[in-house]
Design a protein around this motif. Structure first.
Motif, mmCIF file in Angstrom:
data_model
loop_
_atom_site.group_PDB
_atom_site.id
_atom_site.type_symbol
_atom_site.label_atom_id
_atom_site.label_comp_id
_atom_site.label_asym_id
_atom_site.label_seq_id
_atom_site.Cartn_x
_atom_site.Cartn_y
_atom_site.Cartn_z
ATOM 1 N N THR A 1 93.741 64.705 4.991
ATOM 2 C CA THR A 1 95.063 65.011 5.522
ATOM 3 C C THR A 1 94.950 65.365 7.002
ATOM 4 N N GLY A 2 95.463 64.507 7.861
ATOM 5 C CA GLY A 2 95.464 64.784 9.288
ATOM 6 C C GLY A 2 94.146 64.563 9.983
ATOM 7 N N SER A 3 93.158 63.931 9.314
ATOM 8 C CA SER A 3 91.873 63.700 9.959
ATOM 9 C C SER A 3 91.088 62.626 9.210
ATOM 10 N N VAL A 4 89.986 62.217 9.823
ATOM 11 C CA VAL A 4 89.074 61.244 9.226
ATOM 12 C C VAL A 4 87.672 61.823 9.278
ATOM 13 N N ARG A 5 86.965 61.805 8.159
ATOM 14 C CA ARG A 5 85.597 62.324 8.117
ATOM 15 C C ARG A 5 84.627 61.149 7.997
ATOM 16 N N LEU A 6 83.637 61.129 8.896
ATOM 17 C CA LEU A 6 82.636 60.062 8.907
ATOM 18 C C LEU A 6 81.325 60.560 8.304
ATOM 19 N N HIS A 7 80.746 59.787 7.396
ATOM 20 C CA HIS A 7 79.427 60.076 6.835
ATOM 21 C C HIS A 7 78.433 59.210 7.606
ATOM 22 N N ILE A 8 77.606 59.837 8.431
ATOM 23 C CA ILE A 8 76.734 59.104 9.354
ATOM 24 C C ILE A 8 75.264 59.398 9.039
ATOM 25 N N ARG A 9 74.453 58.343 8.967
ATOM 26 C CA ARG A 9 73.026 58.464 8.688
ATOM 27 C C ARG A 9 72.257 58.494 9.998
ATOM 28 N N GLU B 1 77.934 55.261 7.212
ATOM 29 C CA GLU B 1 77.793 54.775 5.844
ATOM 30 C C GLU B 1 79.103 54.829 5.060
ATOM 31 N N GLN B 2 79.942 55.810 5.362
ATOM 32 C CA GLN B 2 81.183 55.977 4.607
ATOM 33 C C GLN B 2 82.254 56.587 5.497
ATOM 34 N N GLY C 1 68.579 58.719 10.829
ATOM 35 C CA GLY C 1 67.247 58.692 10.230
ATOM 36 C C GLY C 1 67.329 58.972 8.743
ATOM 37 N N GLU C 2 66.670 60.036 8.286
ATOM 38 C CA GLU C 2 66.706 60.404 6.878
ATOM 39 C C GLU C 2 67.794 61.418 6.570
ATOM 40 N N GLU C 3 68.521 61.863 7.580
ATOM 41 C CA GLU C 3 69.526 62.905 7.406
ATOM 42 C C GLU C 3 70.938 62.331 7.466
ATOM 43 N N LEU C 4 71.786 62.753 6.491
ATOM 44 C CA LEU C 4 73.178 62.317 6.446
ATOM 45 C C LEU C 4 74.075 63.456 6.933
ATOM 46 N N LYS C 5 74.909 63.168 7.933
ATOM 47 C CA LYS C 5 75.813 64.160 8.488
ATOM 48 C C LYS C 5 77.261 63.756 8.228
ATOM 49 N N LYS C 6 78.118 64.765 7.955
ATOM 50 C CA LYS C 6 79.552 64.537 7.805
ATOM 51 C C LYS C 6 80.233 65.058 9.069
ATOM 52 N N ILE C 7 80.843 64.165 9.823
ATOM 53 C CA ILE C 7 81.402 64.519 11.118
ATOM 54 C C ILE C 7 82.851 64.050 11.202
ATOM 55 N N ASP C 8 83.726 64.915 11.678
ATOM 56 C CA ASP C 8 85.122 64.538 11.840
ATOM 57 C C ASP C 8 85.278 63.593 13.024
ATOM 58 N N GLN C 9 86.036 62.535 12.799
ATOM 59 C CA GLN C 9 86.188 61.484 13.802
ATOM 60 C C GLN C 9 86.750 62.012 15.114
ATOM 61 N N GLN C 10 87.760 62.875 15.033
ATOM 62 C CA GLN C 10 88.405 63.379 16.245
ATOM 63 C C GLN C 10 87.417 64.110 17.145
ATOM 64 N N TRP C 11 86.555 64.924 16.531
ATOM 65 C CA TRP C 11 85.567 65.668 17.304
ATOM 66 C C TRP C 11 84.482 64.742 17.848
ATOM 67 N N LEU C 12 84.132 63.737 17.046
ATOM 68 C CA LEU C 12 83.108 62.795 17.487
ATOM 69 C C LEU C 12 83.583 62.029 18.713
ATOM 70 N N LEU C 13 84.842 61.637 18.717
ATOM 71 C CA LEU C 13 85.381 60.899 19.848
ATOM 72 C C LEU C 13 85.381 61.740 21.120
ATOM 73 N N LYS C 14 85.555 63.051 20.964
ATOM 74 C CA LYS C 14 85.531 63.938 22.129
ATOM 75 C C LYS C 14 84.107 64.138 22.645
#
Length: 237
Positions: free
Chosen positions: A204-212, A198-199, A214-227
């Motif tokens: 600084t030094g990272s990208v944070r993804l706001h991911i929906r 969603e967003q 279902g009904e729950e919104l999670k904030k996940i760092d892109q670098q960790w998600l890619l791993k």
């Protein structure tokens, strides 16, 4: 700390933000009054960086001036948080960076350039910060010999090594800041299943993804998600 441990701690650490933010602003306000600066008014952001405790980014070009700190070190909910003295030194360390960009530095302390050069060391001496670019356990409790560090501007065998490490860090940070997803893109998380972005928040030094999910919104760092997962072929563009 692995992916699952960070995800479990994330809600607790995000609640820690307000307490930490208040502590930092109170400290910076006192320093502002002493040196006639405005560091307490600058935005402060938080992330989940694993290899960087904190940073100060001066405002230039597309960069907004701000301080940034990793909750994995400053948060109270992690298993082994920084001790109070080390946490205080971290905040002072970054304020010293702010000072070197916003104060007039005497010519006698301009002999060594760089982010952790003589100007920064001089600023550290004014506020009692440890004049070292690297965190060492217990170093904040030791008496610092600022005069010795500023006395021999030429014979510092670590200058080249520190500059090389700094360039490597800046290169890695620039890579981590590259956004590799798009709003609306569908991803598959190994634990939460399929989700929609969603967003996208650049830090600084990272990208944070706001991911929906279902009904729950999670904030996940892109670098960790890619791993942790691979993007499904059908979502790539």
């Amino acid at each position: 700390m692995n992916w699952n441990e960070i995800e479990k701690l994330r809600p607790l650490l995000e609640k820690d933000e307000q307490v930490i933010l208040a502590d930092i602003r109170a400290l910076y306000q006192k320093l502002d009054e002493r040196f006639h600066l405005r560091g307490a008014r600058i935005p402060i952001t938080f992330g989940f960086d694993e290899d960087v405790l904190g940073s100060y980014t001066p405002g230039n070009g597309s960069n907004m001036e701000h301080f940034h700190f990793s909750l994995l070190f400053t948060g109270y909910s992690v298993e082994n948080p920084l001790k109070r003295s080390d946490r205080l030194d971290l905040y002072l360390h970054e304020y010293a960076h702010y000072m070197q960009y916003n104060m007039e530095i005497p010519r006698e302390y301009q002999f060594k350039p760089g982010i952790h050069g003589s100007a920064w060391i001089w600023c550290c001496s004014l506020i009692g910060a440890v004049p070292s670019p690297y965190y060492k356990v217990g170093e904040s409790l030791r008496k610092q010999d600022y005069k010795r560090k500023l006395r021999n501007p030429i014979n510092d065998p670590h200058v080249q090594l520190k500059d090389t490490r700094q360039r490597e860090k800046e290169y890695q940070d620039s890579k981590n800041r590259v956004v590799q997803f798009k709003p609306g893109e569908v991803i598959r998380h190994p634990s939460y299943g399929e989700g929609s972005i969603e967003q996208i928040e650049q830090l600084t030094g990272s990208v944070r993804l706001h991911i929906r999910f279902g009904e729950e919104l999670k904030k996940i760092d892109q670098q960790w998600l890619l791993k942790a997962m691979r993007k499904p072929e059908q979502t790539r563009r």
